[in-house]
Design a protein around this motif. Structure first.
Motif, PDB file in Angstrom:
ATOM      1  N   ASN A   1      -2.848  -3.823   0.218  1.00 60.31           N
ATOM      2  CA  ASN A   1      -2.077  -2.608  -0.019  1.00 60.31           C
ATOM      3  C   ASN A   1      -2.266  -1.660   1.166  1.00 60.31           C
ATOM      4  OD1 ASN A   1      -1.965   0.360  -1.151  1.00 60.31           O
ATOM      5  ND2 ASN A   1      -0.759  -0.889  -2.566  1.00 60.31           N
ATOM      6  N   PHE A   2      -1.148  -1.214   1.741  1.00 59.90           N
ATOM      7  CA  PHE A   2      -1.180  -0.338   2.902  1.00 59.90           C
ATOM      8  C   PHE A   2      -0.716   1.063   2.510  1.00 59.90           C
ATOM      9  CE2 PHE A   2      -0.467  -4.601   4.599  1.00 59.90           C
ATOM     10  CZ  PHE A   2      -1.453  -4.683   5.573  1.00 59.90           C
ATOM     11  N   SER A   3      -1.389   2.069   3.054  1.00 59.54           N
ATOM     12  CA  SER A   3      -1.010   3.465   2.817  1.00 59.54           C
ATOM     13  C   SER A   3      -1.099   4.228   4.114  1.00 59.54           C
ATOM     14  CB  SER A   3      -1.930   4.129   1.788  1.00 59.54           C
ATOM     15  OG  SER A   3      -1.966   3.411   0.578  1.00 59.54           O
ATOM     16  N   GLY A   4      -0.238   5.202   4.261  1.00 62.45           N
ATOM     17  CA  GLY A   4      -0.280   6.024   5.454  1.00 62.45           C
ATOM     18  C   GLY A   4       0.312   7.388   5.186  1.00 62.45           C
ATOM     19  N   SER A   5      -0.037   8.325   6.031  1.00 62.21           N
ATOM     20  CA  SER A   5       0.535   9.662   5.902  1.00 62.21           C
ATOM     21  C   SER A   5       0.538  10.351   7.249  1.00 62.21           C
ATOM     22  CB  SER A   5      -0.244  10.504   4.887  1.00 62.21           C
ATOM     23  OG  SER A   5      -1.509  10.863   5.394  1.00 62.21           O
ATOM     24  N   TYR A   6       1.485  11.254   7.398  1.00 59.56           N
ATOM     25  CA  TYR A   6       1.505  12.173   8.540  1.00 59.56           C
ATOM     26  C   TYR A   6       1.662  13.566   7.983  1.00 59.56           C
ATOM     27  CZ  TYR A   6       2.891  14.918  12.541  1.00 59.56           C
ATOM     28  OH  TYR A   6       2.956  15.899  13.487  1.00 59.56           O
TER      29      TYR A   6
ATOM     30  N   PHE B   1      -4.539   3.612   5.759  1.00 59.38           N
ATOM     31  CA  PHE B   1      -5.564   2.988   4.915  1.00 59.38           C
ATOM     32  C   PHE B   1      -5.071   1.625   4.451  1.00 59.38           C
ATOM     33  CE2 PHE B   1      -8.679   6.144   4.732  1.00 59.38           C
ATOM     34  CZ  PHE B   1      -9.694   5.753   3.872  1.00 59.38           C
ATOM     35  N   VAL B   2      -6.037   0.754   4.161  1.00 57.85           N
ATOM     36  CA  VAL B   2      -5.733  -0.568   3.638  1.00 57.85           C
ATOM     37  C   VAL B   2      -6.719  -0.883   2.523  1.00 57.85           C
ATOM     38  CG1 VAL B   2      -7.222  -1.735   5.318  1.00 57.85           C
ATOM     39  CG2 VAL B   2      -5.324  -2.994   4.278  1.00 57.85           C
TER      40      VAL B   2
END
Length: 926
Positions: free
Chosen positions: A302-307, A363-364
């Motif tokens: 599961n991949f997550s990201g933010s800016y 994040f992973v």
């Protein structure tokens, strides 16, 4: 022992190999699909469907539908949603086929539903059945409805005993929000991610803010898109989880969903009468989450990201008092100066408010099933944050300004480059009848300081305006082995034991030479024939040669934040080993008794043994009593042992160049300040849980006593007068060589006691065609110093410096003692509404000057939001935090505002002073 970086490279390589193997090893999967509804056939969005004994699961969509890919075979599914009892369903899945499972969640509840893994190393329990209080925060639901977008602010507005706020003009603390649990310090709560210890930040808070002298964990470095839920254990747990868990434990559980893309775009701004042009603090956050199935046995990544972008806010007023003076005499020529430069007093201002931030995070979280019910798992992330915070305005006539560079003075800025890296991996499975989990967790935080729009006044007009000031780096590597088993004796006997090795490294990197050097210093080597001193330029010399217009020496180093000096630079390490045992016995269905013991040994502080006892008794199926007693231990952080620097600190509005010295330094020896030793605690708590009708209630009281609590002292000063003592003269000389005129230290100065009570009441019912949910929570926490201040004989008469009134207020009254939260949410079809009011209790001004004593009254802040699903996968939300534009009380004494700049106190953490925030959010589920 391998260096942590070597560990990390090996772990990454092993993951890549494992993923490649898994991609070709597993075949076809089956599917379990269905709909979750209440007993009125109303779909329940956001319910959790999880495979037992794994982290594999999904959440239902807005129509209550779910689809879960599983490996062929027999599985047990756990279905839960806040406000309903969890359910267990067995299913048999055949490869390539779909099994339909529709579940009805009944409203006649006997427990709060969410399963909790924190507080016990054995099987999950519902919140109502745990022997210690645990809050469960559904982050996915909150992020969808509420205005807050960072972890600390989400918890500040929803968790009863959690407090956090943005700081201003507090150096690096402007960029990392310190947090409190049950009124204790940021370093007295342990943060876990997926049950594994999270590393601390490299920053130690030494300026005028809550958490002064403490080192916390930066939870805002984890994107909310990566988080499934957060569990908060509100009880001392050092015997179970180790050092730092005196106040409790926060466990962040990462997302594990697959085959769904979730995207949130939130934008907003502070629209308030107190802002310039009625608007500032513009904010944009873009967050995404997507999961991929690995093989046919329930594996996933599961991949997550933010800016994130956050603009600064400013609530300062026009500068009051003299802006420009002429010398000799110091005549006030402000009016003619303003006219000559075509400016007004409004152009001479600080930035008192939240700092400007930009950040990006990735994040992973993954799991690869292996043979014989074993699984390999991994998670981690990288992040970068750039901060921009301002200091105190340097007036044009100030000796710290050079008119040739800044004709109207300048507002210096502290810029931060913050890097986060973390990675954990492990393998868990069965060893005979025992469950085993072996893992390694690595984390690193790097905090680099830069100063811009500034100067080194001792260089005069040759000074640059940008400086690299160095900064701290903290690295932690933790290896764990955890083993557990349930024995079918009595009504169930659970035994867990394990061991841990933790390696820590703290570095302090020096800045560029021009960021810390005083080029106006010289050393006297003799006297010439005319009786004049013969001087040689020497930054370590005791003679000042460069003076400002008022006759005072020009300051050396970068204005607002002098760089770390080579003598500040350090690389210190520590290692600690521990072993624990945790036993829980269900003597009957009603009576549970648990005990835990943990031995820890630090190579620099020796050994400690801590224990915990817990008990729970069910009076009825719906009502339970629970209690616990524990001891705790917190070793001084490496930061507190080895941090040293010189920086500008403001004490009741007056700037001082304050040096922070280590406890083995010569100034510490002269003052009789001893070496640091560990904090030790004793805690007890008791409470009850009850479910009646559509209500669930938990009430818990607690008491925590801490011996040898570490504080950051006030500023000691030397004296160079002829009548001064030899010690005071030596202290004066030592401080002068460090570009400082005062000195502060970390010290085990006091004992403290904290007592309080937490209450949580929930209610859910069908209202019309929709569902209404109400949550009421409240906390009261009272912390105070007890006993005498632990000052040495050499400090007799200086106890009010060793632990001053201001330090006491930071400890006892800089965060609200009481907080009450009422949240109402209503869901009907595609529409939802959200209303929350939080009463933040009073706080006090942390000051030593009786003229500035002030209590800031309690305030109520209200959030509102409405959302609508335009289509099956597209939702819009609009709303406001602080919709009524509530502000704290103004600072009463104008002399305590630094010339009208700090109109609202910066020394207390109540709820901030940004005013109304309006937001809009677009949510995509594809």
């Amino acid at each position: 022992m391998l260096h942590p970086v070597t560990h990390l490279r090996g772990l990454v390589l092993l993951i890549l190999i494992t993923l490649c193997i898994s991609a070709v090893s597993y075949g076809q999967t089956g599917t379990v699909t269905g709909t979750i509804t209440d007993d009125k056939k109303i779909p329940i969005p956001g319910a959790t469907v999880r495979i037992e004994k794994t982290n594999r699961g999904v959440a239902t969509d807005e129509q209550g539908h779910f689809s879960l890919q599983v490996s062929p075979g027999n599985h047990t599914l756990l279905i839960s949603f806040v406000g309903f009892p969890w359910q267990r369903r067995d299913v048999t899945v055949v490869a390539g086929q779909t099994v339909t499972l529709d579940v009805v969640m009944k409203e006649e509840r006997t427990t709060i539903s969410e399963l909790v893994v924190l507080g016990s190393r054995n099987k999950p329990r519902s919140q109502m059945e745990t022997p210690v209080p645990v809050d469960v925060i559904d982050v996915r639901r909150i992020v969808s409805d509420a205005p807050q977008v960072s972890v600390n602010q989400i918890l500040n507005y929803i968790a009863p005993s959690f407090s956090s706020g943005t700081q201003t003009v507090a150096d690096g603390t402007d960029h990392i929000d310190p947090a409190s649990l049950r009124g204790l310090g940021p370093d007295q709560v342990l943060v876990l991610v997926n049950g594994k210890r999270r590393y601390n930040t490299a920053l130690v808070n030494v300026n005028g803010s809550f958490g002064r002298g403490a080192v916390g964990t930066d939870m805002n470095a984890i994107p909310t898109s990566a988080i499934n839920r957060i569990e908060i254990l509100r009880d001392g747990a050092a015997a179970q989880y180790g050092s730092d868990a005196i106040a409790g434990v926060i466990n962040i559980i990462l997302n594990s969903t697959t085959d769904r893309l979730n995207v949130n775009v939130t934008t907003g701004a502070n629209v308030t009468s107190q802002a310039d042009d009625n608007i500032d603090g513009q904010t944009v956050q873009t967050a995404a989450n997507y999961g991929v199935r690995l093989g046919s046995k329930g594996g996933y990544v599961n991949f997550s990201g933010s800016y994130d972008y956050r603009n600064y806010t400013n609530r300062s007023g026009p500068w009051q008092g003299a802006i420009y003076r002429t010398y000799p005499g110091g005549l006030d020529k402000t009016d003619s100066f303003l006219v000559a430069n075509n400016i007004t007093r409004n152009d001479i201002r600080m930035r008192a408010g939240q700092s400007k931030l930009r950040s990006a995070q990735l994040f992973v979280n993954g799991l690869v099933p292996l043979e014989n019910e074993a699984a390999f798992y991994f998670f981690g992330g990288i992040g970068y944050r750039n901060g921009d915070a301002a200091g105190v305005y340097r007036l044009p006539h100030d000796s710290r300004n050079v008119l040739d560079i800044y004709p109207i003075g300048f507002l210096p800025e502290i810029h931060s480059d913050i890097y986060d890296r973390s990675f954990a991996m492990g393998i868990r499975g069965q060893l005979g009848d025992w469950k085993a989990d072996f893992s390694n967790t690595y984390g690193r935080n790097e905090f680099g300081f830069k100063v811009e729009n500034s100067l080194n006044a001792s260089l005069g007009k040759a000074s640059p305006t940008r400086f690299t000031c160095g900064g701290p780096i903290f690295t932690q590597n933790t290896t764990n082995l955890d083993v557990s088993r349930r024995f079918e004796v009595l009504q169930g006997l659970d035994i867990a034991f394990g061991a841990e090795h933790r390696f820590e490294q703290y570095e302090l990197v020096a800045g560029a030479e021009n960021s810390y050097t005083d080029y106006g210093r010289a050393r006297k080597i003799g006297v010439d024939a005319n009786g004049n001193d013969i001087l040689i330029p020497d930054p370590q010399g005791s003679v000042n040669t460069v003076f400002g217009p008022d006759g005072s020496p020009r300051a050396g180093g970068a204005q607002v934040f002098p760089g770390f000096r080579p003598e500040n630079a350090i690389r210190a390490t520590r290692s600690a080993i521990s072993a624990y045992v945790d036993v829980e016995a269900n003597f009957t269905d009603a009576f549970l008794l648990g005990g835990a013991a943990r031995f820890e040994n630090y190579n620099d502080f020796g050994s400690t043994l801590n224990g915990k006892l817990t008990a729970r008794y069910k009076i009825t199926n719906n009502t339970s009593l629970r209690a616990s007693a524990s001891t705790g231990f917190r070793a001084p952080s490496l930061h507190q042992r080895f941090y040293s620097s010189t920086s500008t600190l403001f004490v009741d509005g007056v700037p001082y160049e304050v040096g922070t010295f280590t406890n083995d330094s010569r100034p510490a020896q002269l003052l009789g300040i001893p070496q640091l030793k560990p904090e030790k605690s004793k805690s007890i708590s008791a409470g009850f849980t009850s479910a009646f009708g559509k209500f669930n209630l938990t009430v818990d009281g607690y008491f925590t006593h801490i011996d040898d609590r570490i504080v950051y002292t006030d500023q000691f000063s030397g004296n160079n007068a002829d009548t001064a003592s030899a010690i005071d003269k030596e202290i004066y000389q030592l401080l002068s060589l460090a570009n400082a005129n005062r000195a502060a230290f970390f010290a085990n100065a006091i004992n403290s006691e904290t007592r309080g009570v937490d209450l949580v009441l929930t209610y859910s019912t069908k209202l019309g065609a929709g569902v209404l949910r109400a949550d009421l929570s409240g906390t009261y926490s009272y912390t105070q110093r007890v006993g005498d201040i632990k000052a040495s004989e050499k400090l007799k008469g200086k106890e009010n410096i060793y632990f001053s009134r201001a330090s006491r207020i930071y400890l006892e009254r800089s965060v609200p003692r009481d907080k009450v939260n009422l949240t109402l949410s209503y869901n009907i079809g595609k529409f939802n509404a959200f209303l929350r009011s939080v009463r933040f209790g009073s706080v006090e001004e942390a000051t030593n000057d009786p003229a500035f004593y002030q209590t800031f009254s309690a305030k109520v802040v209200t959030d509102v939001a409405v959302g609508y699903w335009l289509t099956r996968g597209v939702k819009v939300n609009i709303g406001s935090n602080n919709v009524f534009d509530v502000y704290p009380d103004l600072v009463a004494n104008p002399a305590n505002t630094t010339n009208n700049q700090f109109r609202y106190t910066r020394r207390a953490t109540q709820f901030g002073y940004n005013g109304r925030f309006l937001f809009a959010r677009l949510e995509l589920r594809l």
